[in-house]
Design an enzyme around this catalytic site. Structure first.
Site, PDB file in Angstrom:
ATOM      1  N   GLY A  24      56.159  37.358  52.411  1.00 19.15           N
ATOM      2  CA  GLY A  24      55.216  36.501  51.934  1.00 19.15           C
ATOM      3  C   GLY A  24      55.832  35.612  50.774  1.00 19.15           C
ATOM      4  O   GLY A  24      56.967  35.810  50.275  1.00 19.15           O
ATOM      5  N   TYR A  39      58.925  48.028  64.812  1.00 20.80           N
ATOM      6  CA  TYR A  39      57.517  47.107  64.615  1.00 20.80           C
ATOM      7  C   TYR A  39      56.748  47.877  65.533  1.00 20.80           C
ATOM      8  O   TYR A  39      55.602  47.803  65.336  1.00 20.80           O
ATOM      9  CB  TYR A  39      58.024  45.654  64.713  1.00 20.80           C
ATOM     10  CG  TYR A  39      56.754  44.908  64.616  1.00 20.80           C
ATOM     11  CD1 TYR A  39      56.271  44.600  63.265  1.00 20.80           C
ATOM     12  CD2 TYR A  39      56.324  44.027  65.833  1.00 20.80           C
ATOM     13  CE1 TYR A  39      55.347  43.691  63.361  1.00 20.80           C
ATOM     14  CE2 TYR A  39      55.293  43.252  65.566  1.00 20.80           C
ATOM     15  CZ  TYR A  39      54.699  42.899  64.359  1.00 20.80           C
ATOM     16  OH  TYR A  39      53.744  42.147  64.365  1.00 20.80           O
ATOM     17  N   GLY A  65      50.814  36.449  52.867  1.00 22.62           N
ATOM     18  CA  GLY A  65      51.693  36.158  53.984  1.00 22.62           C
ATOM     19  C   GLY A  65      51.040  34.871  54.546  1.00 22.62           C
ATOM     20  O   GLY A  65      49.963  34.384  54.132  1.00 22.62           O
ATOM     21  N   ALA A 105      45.442  44.785  61.665  1.00 27.27           N
ATOM     22  CA  ALA A 105      46.393  43.863  62.305  1.00 27.27           C
ATOM     23  C   ALA A 105      47.209  44.280  63.200  1.00 27.27           C
ATOM     24  O   ALA A 105      48.403  44.469  62.687  1.00 27.27           O
ATOM     25  CB  ALA A 105      46.755  42.707  61.318  1.00 27.27           C
TER      26      ALA A 105
HETATM   27  P1  NAD Z   1      53.963  37.306  57.167  1.00 24.43           P
HETATM   28  O1  NAD Z   1      55.256  38.144  56.951  1.00 24.43           O
HETATM   29  O2  NAD Z   1      53.929  36.009  56.861  1.00 24.43           O
HETATM   30  O3  NAD Z   1      52.879  38.295  56.264  1.00 24.43           O
HETATM   31  C1  NAD Z   1      52.833  39.568  56.155  1.00 24.43           C
HETATM   32  C2  NAD Z   1      52.545  39.693  54.628  1.00 24.43           C
HETATM   33  O4  NAD Z   1      52.736  41.283  54.307  1.00 24.43           O
HETATM   34  C3  NAD Z   1      53.712  39.006  53.661  1.00 24.43           C
HETATM   35  O5  NAD Z   1      53.115  38.416  52.612  1.00 24.43           O
HETATM   36  C4  NAD Z   1      54.283  40.478  52.944  1.00 24.43           C
HETATM   37  O6  NAD Z   1      54.910  40.039  51.707  1.00 24.43           O
HETATM   38  C5  NAD Z   1      53.411  41.501  53.131  1.00 24.43           C
HETATM   39  N1  NAD Z   1      53.861  42.715  53.139  1.00 24.43           N
HETATM   40  C6  NAD Z   1      54.787  43.391  54.031  1.00 24.43           C
HETATM   41  N2  NAD Z   1      54.979  44.554  53.607  1.00 24.43           N
HETATM   42  C7  NAD Z   1      54.093  44.950  52.651  1.00 24.43           C
HETATM   43  C8  NAD Z   1      53.955  45.924  51.649  1.00 24.43           C
HETATM   44  N3  NAD Z   1      54.808  47.269  52.020  1.00 24.43           N
HETATM   45  N4  NAD Z   1      53.150  45.918  50.357  1.00 24.43           N
HETATM   46  C9  NAD Z   1      52.752  44.831  50.119  1.00 24.43           C
HETATM   47  N5  NAD Z   1      52.718  43.585  51.073  1.00 24.43           N
HETATM   48  C10 NAD Z   1      53.618  43.794  52.213  1.00 24.43           C
HETATM   49  O7  NAD Z   1      53.668  37.615  58.726  1.00 24.43           O
HETATM   50  P2  NAD Z   1      52.123  37.239  59.385  1.00 24.43           P
HETATM   51  O8  NAD Z   1      52.660  36.433  60.643  1.00 24.43           O
HETATM   52  O9  NAD Z   1      51.219  36.669  58.558  1.00 24.43           O
HETATM   53  O10 NAD Z   1      51.577  38.583  59.825  1.00 24.43           O
HETATM   54  C11 NAD Z   1      50.369  39.169  59.318  1.00 24.43           C
HETATM   55  C12 NAD Z   1      49.813  40.228  60.236  1.00 24.43           C
HETATM   56  O11 NAD Z   1      49.505  39.843  61.428  1.00 24.43           O
HETATM   57  C13 NAD Z   1      51.150  41.598  60.191  1.00 24.43           C
HETATM   58  O12 NAD Z   1      50.527  42.667  60.169  1.00 24.43           O
HETATM   59  C14 NAD Z   1      51.626  41.148  61.505  1.00 24.43           C
HETATM   60  O13 NAD Z   1      52.418  42.498  62.220  1.00 24.43           O
HETATM   61  C15 NAD Z   1      50.500  40.588  62.310  1.00 24.43           C
HETATM   62  N6  NAD Z   1      50.901  39.747  63.565  1.00 24.43           N
HETATM   63  C16 NAD Z   1      51.000  38.501  63.313  1.00 24.43           C
HETATM   64  C17 NAD Z   1      51.481  37.584  64.563  1.00 24.43           C
HETATM   65  C18 NAD Z   1      51.943  36.307  64.298  1.00 24.43           C
HETATM   66  O14 NAD Z   1      52.121  35.584  65.272  1.00 24.43           O
HETATM   67  N7  NAD Z   1      51.887  35.591  63.176  1.00 24.43           N
HETATM   68  C19 NAD Z   1      51.533  38.249  65.687  1.00 24.43           C
HETATM   69  C20 NAD Z   1      51.133  39.611  65.722  1.00 24.43           C
HETATM   70  C21 NAD Z   1      50.821  40.290  64.813  1.00 24.43           C
END
Ligand code: NAD
Ligand code: UDP
Length: 322
Positions: free
Chosen positions: A46, A155, A20, A124
């Site tokens: 991702g 979520y 991701g 996270a």
């Molecule tokens: P993203 O969608 O780019 O990354 C999430 C990754 O998790 C993806 O690669 C997806 O394929 C993988 N994934 C989801 N469910 C899965 C599963 N069941 N098995 C295997 N892989 C799985 O999002 P991001 O922005 O990189 O977020 C990463 C983490 O940070 C998440 O937990 C999100 O809740 C948290 N977060 C991000 C933000 C932000 O602003 N980017 C804000 C708050 C929290």
């Protein structure tokens, strides 16, 4: 106290959601600091391209795995970073059940992995645990204002559950756990079409399309560049602190002001397409980062314009014909 990076060289970290946006930057940082990394992902939101530069890196292993299903990792594990979860509202509203499982089943599996290996576990979590906040800015002591049955609840409540189960494993199994509450973070490797406001507005600016402002654009967000966030997460993992810690940038602005900033930095004239505000969209959001400043000696360093320029450059590459 933050342990020195040198104490982690040669150790193994597992990163769920490693393909991701945030996960892949975390993988890069851990490898750069001399750790071995096993990344797990099922590509639901991702992309493999986020890790393709690591092909052939002897310290890196990728396993395609739905982490909401049981799995095992060969060899010793020292750190588990549970990053896997859809994170964009458009993504998670479209796959609410998978999102609930990523916060619940997948958190159990990642916690069990950490327990089995006596590893440190980091969750996270998100500013969404505060819901549509009635306290502003949001300190970690605020319990939040979440609609448990609204479209975002898949979520918000999944992450609240994930925090609860993390604390339960800590209390029952004496696991070494950390919780980072991440506020809006942006940068290269976001998907152009993930629906979040940063890729949406930059993509629209680069294609010469109007920016789709939801509602009247008076709702606020505070944007953090990804390298700053990853630094905060890595510091938290090396700390001895176990309560949740907000990581984000306090630079709060309205979504309309954000659209104006993207137009200015991209060098285009702002045109807007008004769209309805999605239900339960938080009206304000700004992290109180006093705790991170104190316990992690951390604060964001990348200026807004610099981070946005780097992100625009990345998206230009994504839009360029192959
Ligand atoms: P993203 O969608 O780019 O990354 C999430 C990754 O998790 C993806 O690669 C997806 O394929 C993988 N994934 C989801 N469910 C899965 C599963 N069941 N098995 C295997 N892989 C799985 O999002 P991001 O922005 O990189 O977020 C990463 C983490 O940070 C998440 O937990 C999100 O809740 C948290 N977060 C991000 C933000 C932000 O602003 N980017 C804000 C708050 C929290
Ligand atoms: N938003 C918008 N236009 C878009 C995408 C999002 O106006 O094309 C708004 C959205 O309503 C929210 C803010 O921008 O108020 C941030 O949305 P995002 O999806 O990035 O993440 P959120 O902070 O809501 O989780």
């Amino acid at each position: 106290m933050i342990q020195d990076v040198s104490e982690f060289r040669g150790r193994t970290a597992v990163v769920t959601g490693g393909a991701g946006f945030v996960g892949s930057h975390l993988v890069d940082r851990l490898l750069a600091d001399g750790l071995k990394v096993v990344a797990l992902d099922n590509f639901v939101t991702g992309k493999a391209g986020n890790l393709s530069h690591l092909e052939g890196n002897p310290g890196f292993r990728f396993i395609e795995q739905d982490v909401s299903e049981p799995y095992a990792i060969e060899g010793k594990v020292d750190l588990v970073f549970h990053m896997a979860s859809p994170a964009s509202p458009i993504d998670y509203v479209g796959i609410p059940i998978e999102t609930l499982k990523a916060g619940s089943y997948a958190s159990h599996h990642a916690l069990d992995l950490a327990k089995e290996h006596g590893a440190t576990f980091l969750l996270a979590s998100t500013s969404e645990v505060y819901g549509d906040p009635e306290v502003h800015p949001q300190p970690e002591s605020y319990w939040g204002n979440v609609n448990p049955i609204g479209v975002r609840s898949c979520y918000d409540e999944a992450k609240r559950y994930a925090e609860a189960v993390t604390m339960a494993y800590r209390r029952v199994h004496k696991l070494d756990t950390k919780i980072v509450r991440i506020f809006n973070t942006y940068g290269p490797r976001m998907r152009l079409d993930d629906g979040r406001v940063v890729p949406a507005f930059i993509g629209q600016a680069l294609r010469g399309e109007p920016m789709t402002i939801f509602g009247d654009g008076s709702q606020t967000r505070s944007f953090c560049y990804v390298s700053d966030l990853v630094d905060g997460i890595w510091r938290l993992a090396r700390s001895n602190f176990h309560e949740p810690v907000n990581c984000g940038n306090s630079n709060e602005m309205s979504i309309r002001a954000f659209a104006e900033a993207i137009a200015r930095i991209s060098g285009v004239e702002l045109t807007v397409e008004d769209r309805p505000l999605p239900p339960d969209d938080p009206k304000v959001r700004q992290p109180d980062i006093s705790r991170a400043r104190e316990v992690l000696e951390w604060e964001p360093r990348v200026a807004f314009d610099d981070g946005i320029r780097r992100t625009i450059d990345y998206f230009k590459g994504e839009l360029a014909p192959a």
